[in-house]
Design a protein around this motif. Structure first.
Motif, PDB file in Angstrom:
ATOM      1  N   THR A 395       0.657  -1.308   0.022  1.00 22.58           N
ATOM      2  CA  THR A 395      -0.047  -0.096  -0.078  1.00 22.58           C
ATOM      3  C   THR A 395       0.804   1.217  -0.114  1.00 22.58           C
ATOM      4  O   THR A 395       1.705   1.227   0.755  1.00 22.58           O
ATOM      5  CB  THR A 395      -0.686  -0.119   1.138  1.00 22.58           C
ATOM      6  N   THR A 396       0.489   1.948  -0.874  1.00 20.88           N
ATOM      7  CA  THR A 396       1.221   3.409  -0.912  1.00 20.88           C
ATOM      8  C   THR A 396       0.275   4.453  -1.166  1.00 20.88           C
ATOM      9  O   THR A 396      -0.872   4.456  -1.779  1.00 20.88           O
ATOM     10  CB  THR A 396       2.288   3.454  -2.074  1.00 20.88           C
ATOM     11  N   PHE A 397       0.506   5.896  -0.425  1.00 20.04           N
ATOM     12  CA  PHE A 397      -0.340   6.954  -0.804  1.00 20.04           C
ATOM     13  C   PHE A 397      -0.284   7.127  -2.316  1.00 20.04           C
ATOM     14  O   PHE A 397      -1.387   7.872  -2.862  1.00 20.04           O
ATOM     15  CB  PHE A 397       0.084   8.231  -0.026  1.00 20.04           C
ATOM     16  N   ALA A 398       0.679   6.771  -3.168  1.00 20.86           N
ATOM     17  CA  ALA A 398       0.933   6.983  -4.462  1.00 20.86           C
ATOM     18  C   ALA A 398       0.065   6.035  -5.197  1.00 20.86           C
ATOM     19  O   ALA A 398       0.803   5.306  -5.774  1.00 20.86           O
ATOM     20  CB  ALA A 398       2.208   7.340  -5.047  1.00 20.86           C
ATOM     21  N   SER A 399      -1.112   5.985  -4.854  1.00 19.56           N
ATOM     22  CA  SER A 399      -1.912   4.560  -5.196  1.00 19.56           C
ATOM     23  C   SER A 399      -1.920   4.423  -6.765  1.00 19.56           C
ATOM     24  O   SER A 399      -2.222   3.314  -7.165  1.00 19.56           O
ATOM     25  CB  SER A 399      -3.239   4.786  -4.707  1.00 19.56           C
ATOM     26  N   ALA A 400      -1.960   5.518  -7.530  1.00 19.89           N
ATOM     27  CA  ALA A 400      -1.997   5.307  -8.945  1.00 19.89           C
ATOM     28  C   ALA A 400      -0.677   4.289  -9.436  1.00 19.89           C
ATOM     29  O   ALA A 400      -0.930   3.977 -10.573  1.00 19.89           O
ATOM     30  CB  ALA A 400      -2.277   6.458  -9.877  1.00 19.89           C
ATOM     31  N   ILE A 401       0.221   4.450  -8.748  1.00 17.28           N
ATOM     32  CA  ILE A 401       1.413   3.850  -9.286  1.00 17.28           C
ATOM     33  C   ILE A 401       1.960   2.605  -8.366  1.00 17.28           C
ATOM     34  O   ILE A 401       2.781   2.192  -8.278  1.00 17.28           O
ATOM     35  CB  ILE A 401       2.641   4.614  -9.273  1.00 17.28           C
ATOM     36  N   LEU A 431       7.672  10.872   0.139  1.00 16.93           N
ATOM     37  CA  LEU A 431       6.883  11.452  -0.840  1.00 16.93           C
ATOM     38  C   LEU A 431       5.667  12.401  -0.266  1.00 16.93           C
ATOM     39  O   LEU A 431       5.106  13.380  -0.691  1.00 16.93           O
ATOM     40  CB  LEU A 431       6.069  10.264  -1.380  1.00 16.93           C
ATOM     41  N   MET A 432       5.195  12.107   1.110  1.00 13.75           N
ATOM     42  CA  MET A 432       4.127  12.890   1.713  1.00 13.75           C
ATOM     43  C   MET A 432       4.602  14.219   2.145  1.00 13.75           C
ATOM     44  O   MET A 432       4.077  15.273   2.161  1.00 13.75           O
ATOM     45  CB  MET A 432       3.589  12.053   2.985  1.00 13.75           C
TER      46      MET A 432
END
Length: 530
Positions: A395-401, A431-432
């Motif tokens: 899981t990543t906050f950069a969900s589209a990648i 990234l955040m």
């Protein structure tokens, strides 16, 4: 506002959605007209003035109050050259003669490899770089159908054989190239840092650039009576939004496979609002991708993921647009977030076409930025391109990648090797923090752009990117699609993350003295120190 109400701004209810599973001749070629008194602009002695005159001859004037599609059809009759494109195996041996018409429904070569769209470069070279620059520049900001679009203003390089009547466009592209002056100077020690806001588009992401091409071709296929009943995709959010919007505009059914509980509410609601048939599936993106590939091999549903190389033809126009916005000067670096990895190749292809056709004399170096929680390309790069392994994307906050088995891995490696490219990664906290830092200077970016900005910081810190290098960071989606991640960050509610740049509302009593005390303390902290 009362203190309790102010605090509640940082809380948002979670919604849930459930769904029940339950031949005509080829169209005219582009309207490129040469003045009868001049030679072709392929003549090495042709001047920029001649090129501009020739480009201006391609312009279309419309009757007031007319239908712009009808006007385009009436004026699309005089042509001096014929351009074409076809599918070929990606990076095939030059001796390979395998090719397919773009009117065929095909996604893989005979060997099972990727396909690429190859243009008739000899035909395009009939006109020199000055001509193409002048033609593309003459279309910017116009309502002329379909050239007002940032994609279709390059129609001859994108989908040259489609009739303008069949194009489905929201005049996408033409997105802001933002001079990140304060962010660059304050945090990167740079004066020439730019952010290409591809999220300023119809559905809020760069995916519109490719989807207008793909859905337009499907619209053409349906008119040619090809067996296509709808268009389908697996998505981490943005692809489904773009697909559903363009299909809705064309009246074509769209089918969307989404990984359950792994995309933002804003991304989920877009295909639903656009009338797509949405399947929320208990798997990740890679699982959805596998399912949609199996389904489209059995049913007459056209595959819309970037496995389909038509998408990349639209996406490459963002690279050409960057060159236009710099008055055809080439930046030193372009940094692109990478998930399924089609976009990094699309940027390379756009820059490379401009070089090969004489619009510019070089290409920039590319950087692909990945989230550390979904970093198969980064690991491959660090191994010296010796050992590619897919990963289980976390899981990543950069969900589209958040993709562990990217379809376009071969395309990305080819692009990076051919431009001396680099791959970097960003942790969740990096990234955040980068997103919050950029937002504090007036931007409102997505977490994926935070990944790219983190890559920039690391390359600046190591001295790879110099302080005077002209650098473009590609922002792939609008920040409004990811407000929940920003709420969680500024609420300091993300587990195991310091959220060091959080800026929550200050609770204060509703009386003058309390408000004055808070304001004085704040203003004192912001006063210049001499």
């Amino acid at each position: 506002m009362a203190a309790s109400s102010s605090s509640s701004l940082l809380h948002q209810s979670h919604l849930s959605f459930t769904t029940k599973s339950s031949v005509q001749p080829p169209p005219p070629r582009p309207n490129i007209v040469r003045a009868a008194s001049t030679e072709s602009s392929s003549n090495n002695n042709s001047s920029n003035a001649t090129a501009k005159n020739n480009a201006a001859a391609a312009a279309v004037t419309f009757n007031k109050g007319g239908n712009i599609r009808d006007d385009a059809r009436r004026h699309n009759v005089v042509h001096s050259h014929r351009f074409s494109a076809k599918y070929v195996p990606f990076n095939a041996d030059p001796a390979c003669d395998e090719s397919y018409s773009l009117d065929e429904v095909i996604y893989r070569s005979q060997s099972g490899g990727l396909l690429d769209v190859r243009h008739d470069m000899d035909a395009l070279k009939h006109y020199d770089g000055a001509y193409w620059r002048a033609l593309f520049d003459s279309r910017v900001g116009k309502t002329t159908w379909p050239y007002g679009s940032g994609v279709w203003s390059k129609k001859e390089w994108v989908l040259p054989e489609i009739d303008s009547e069949d194009i489905v466009s929201a005049f996408e592209g033409n997105s802001n190239l933002f001079w990140a002056e304060r962010f660059g100077k304050s945090f990167m020690g740079m004066n020439d840092l730019w952010v290409k806001h591809c999220g300023i588009s119809h559905t809020g992401s760069f995916k519109d650039l490719g989807m207008t091409v793909l859905v337009s071709q499907v619209n053409r296929l349906k008119k040619l009576n090809k067996p296509v009943v709808g268009v389908g995709c697996a998505s981490t959010g943005d692809t489904s939004a773009a697909l559903s919007a363009y299909c809705a505009a064309a009246g074509i059914p769209s089918i969307v496979f989404l990984p359950a509980n792994k995309i933002s509410i804003a991304q989920l609601v877009q295909p639903i609002a656009n009338g797509a048939f949405v399947l929320s599936i208990d798997t990740d993106f890679d699982g959805c991708m596998q399912l949609i590939r199996e389904v489209t091999s059995e049913l007459p549903i056209y595959l819309a993921n970037s496995l389909n190389s038509l998408r990349l033809e639209g996406q490459k126009t963002a690279a050409i647009e960057i060159l236009q916005q710099f008055d055809w000067e080439v930046p030193d670096w372009v940094i692109v977030p990478g998930g399924n990895l089609g976009n990094i190749y699309a940027f390379y292809k756009g820059f490379q076409m401009c070089k090969e056709l004489g619009l510019v004399d070089r290409t920039p170096r590319l950087v692909c930025a990945q989230a550390a929680n979904a970093n198969p390309l980064y690991l491959y790069y660090k191994s010296g391109w010796k050992d590619f392994k897919s990963v289980k994307a976390n899981t990543t906050f950069a969900s589209a990648i958040q993709i562990g088995d990217p379809v376009s891995i071969d395309r990305a490696v080819y692009a990076l090797k051919n431009c001396d490219g680099i791959v970097e990664e960003a942790t969740e906290e990096e990234l955040m923090d980068a997103m919050a830092q950029a937002d504090s200077t007036g931007m409102f970016i997505c977490p994926h752009t935070g990944v790219a900005l983190t890559a920039l910081k690391k390359l600046r810190d190591s001295g790879v990117i110099g302080k005077t290098d002209r650098t473009v960071v590609v922002s792939t989606a609008h920040g409004l699609k990811f407000t929940q991640s920003k709420i969680d960050y500024h609420s300091m509610e993300i587990k195991d993350m310091a959220c060091r740049l959080a800026n929550p509302p200050v609770n204060v009593s509703a009386d003058f003295g309390s408000v004055m005390d808070v304001l004085k303390k704040y203003l004192l902290s912001k006063a210049p120190k001499y």
